[in-house]
Motif scaffolding. Structure first.
Motif, mmCIF file in Angstrom:
data_model
loop_
_atom_site.group_PDB
_atom_site.id
_atom_site.type_symbol
_atom_site.label_atom_id
_atom_site.label_comp_id
_atom_site.label_asym_id
_atom_site.label_seq_id
_atom_site.Cartn_x
_atom_site.Cartn_y
_atom_site.Cartn_z
ATOM 1 N N CYS A 88 0.836 -1.203 0.000
ATOM 2 C CA CYS A 88 0.000 0.000 0.000
ATOM 3 C C CYS A 88 0.873 1.256 0.000
ATOM 4 N N VAL A 99 -4.778 4.474 -0.869
ATOM 5 C CA VAL A 99 -4.756 3.080 -1.308
ATOM 6 C C VAL A 99 -5.158 2.193 -0.133
ATOM 7 N N ASN A 100 -5.969 1.173 -0.417
ATOM 8 C CA ASN A 100 -6.473 0.288 0.628
ATOM 9 C C ASN A 100 -6.361 -1.173 0.214
ATOM 10 N N GLN A 114 -4.299 0.744 5.036
ATOM 11 C CA GLN A 114 -4.560 1.943 4.232
ATOM 12 C C GLN A 114 -3.352 2.866 4.263
ATOM 13 N N PHE A 215 -7.335 -5.028 -3.651
ATOM 14 C CA PHE A 215 -6.398 -3.905 -3.585
ATOM 15 C C PHE A 215 -7.041 -2.740 -4.324
ATOM 16 N N THR A 217 -7.765 1.781 -4.920
ATOM 17 C CA THR A 217 -7.420 3.193 -4.757
ATOM 18 C C THR A 217 -8.702 4.007 -4.805
#
Length: 271
Positions: A88, A99-100, A114, A215, A217
């Protein structure tokens, strides 16, 4: 002896064997201050679940391999969270957006890591630990698209809550959207959960090839328009592949399409 007391004593036995092993039934009964027959029954129950094992036919007890199977489920989640944070951080540095990484948990997508982008105007909300709907978020769609059919039917059978005018509220539309997610290998949420916010997500596969996380954003719509989706998806895929490598999934996935842009080779940490 009550069931709760039995569980407590069984836990004490496991702790005893963790510190000192092996121990005989007589020694365990003495340590717990219980009758030898009680200790014997407890050991027999733990042995039936492979949580302890005997050294020899009538020997003392030590911890069993069943504990390793239980521990592997926990360590996998710990490793996922730790390794996801590294990826991340790298992805956020390249995208300069939030981003997570999220997992499926009890019917929701739950963010476990995150990294917030450093833009003046961005998505500053703290998502870690938050449960978000599966039908209205990019991570949720990825996780739902790769979940068992029983979970998909459960979600589509329940009322689909509307969060914005763009939220998918029809089971038929959701089914079509999930099929599209599987076909193209990524999901989007265009102002579907929050007005003015767009998000993209790609799947992350574990050692056996099953999707274990998403994944993603998230950014303001003016900075993440649909025209920029391909570029962002390419970077997300690269990040997801690096995370998969860390988790032990090394084989190329034939079901995950790659667009012409490919990934940003070497942009993410290997170690």
């Amino acid at each position: 002896m009550s069931e709760v007391q039995s569980v407590d004593r069984a836990a004490q036995i496991l702790h005893l064997l963790r510190v000192e092993s092996p121990l005989s039934v007589s020694e365990i009964s003495r340590r717990l201050a219980v009758h030898r027959s009680t200790a014997s029954r407890l050991m027999a129950t733990l042995e039936s679940h492979d949580l302890v094992e005997q050294e020899g036919q009538r020997g003392a007890y030590r911890l069993g391999f069943g504990l390793l199977r239980l521990a592997s489920a926990v360590s996998a989640r710990v490793d996922l969270s730790r390794d996801a944070q590294v990826c991340c951080d790298a992805a956020a540095a390249l995208l300069n957006e939030t981003v997570n990484v999220a997992i499926l948990d009890a019917g929701y997508a739950v963010t476990i890591t995150q990294t917030v982008g450093q833009r003046m105007v961005g998505v500053a909300r703290q998502y870690v630990g938050q449960r978000v709907p599966l039908h209205a978020t990019s991570t949720g769609k990825v996780l739902l698209a790769h979940s068992p059919s029983t979970e998909q039917r459960r979600v589509m059978a329940a009322p689909l809550e509307t969060f914005t005018a763009a939220t998918i509220s029809s089971p038929e539309m959701l089914a079509a959207e999930l099929n599209a997610v599987r076909q193209r290998g990524w999901a989007s949420a265009v102002a579907e959960w929050e007005e003015g916010i767009n998000a993209l997500a790609v799947p992350v596969r574990g050692p056996q090839g099953a999707v274990v996380a998403a994944f993603s954003t998230t950014a303001p719509a003016f900075r993440l328009p649909e025209s920029a989706f391909a570029e962002h998806v390419a970077l997300l895929r690269e990040a997801a592949e690096q995370l998969e490598h860390r988790l032990g999934f090394l084989a190329e996935d034939p079901h995950r399409p790659r667009d012409a842009a490919g990934g940003a080779a070497g942009a993410f940490p290997e170690d």
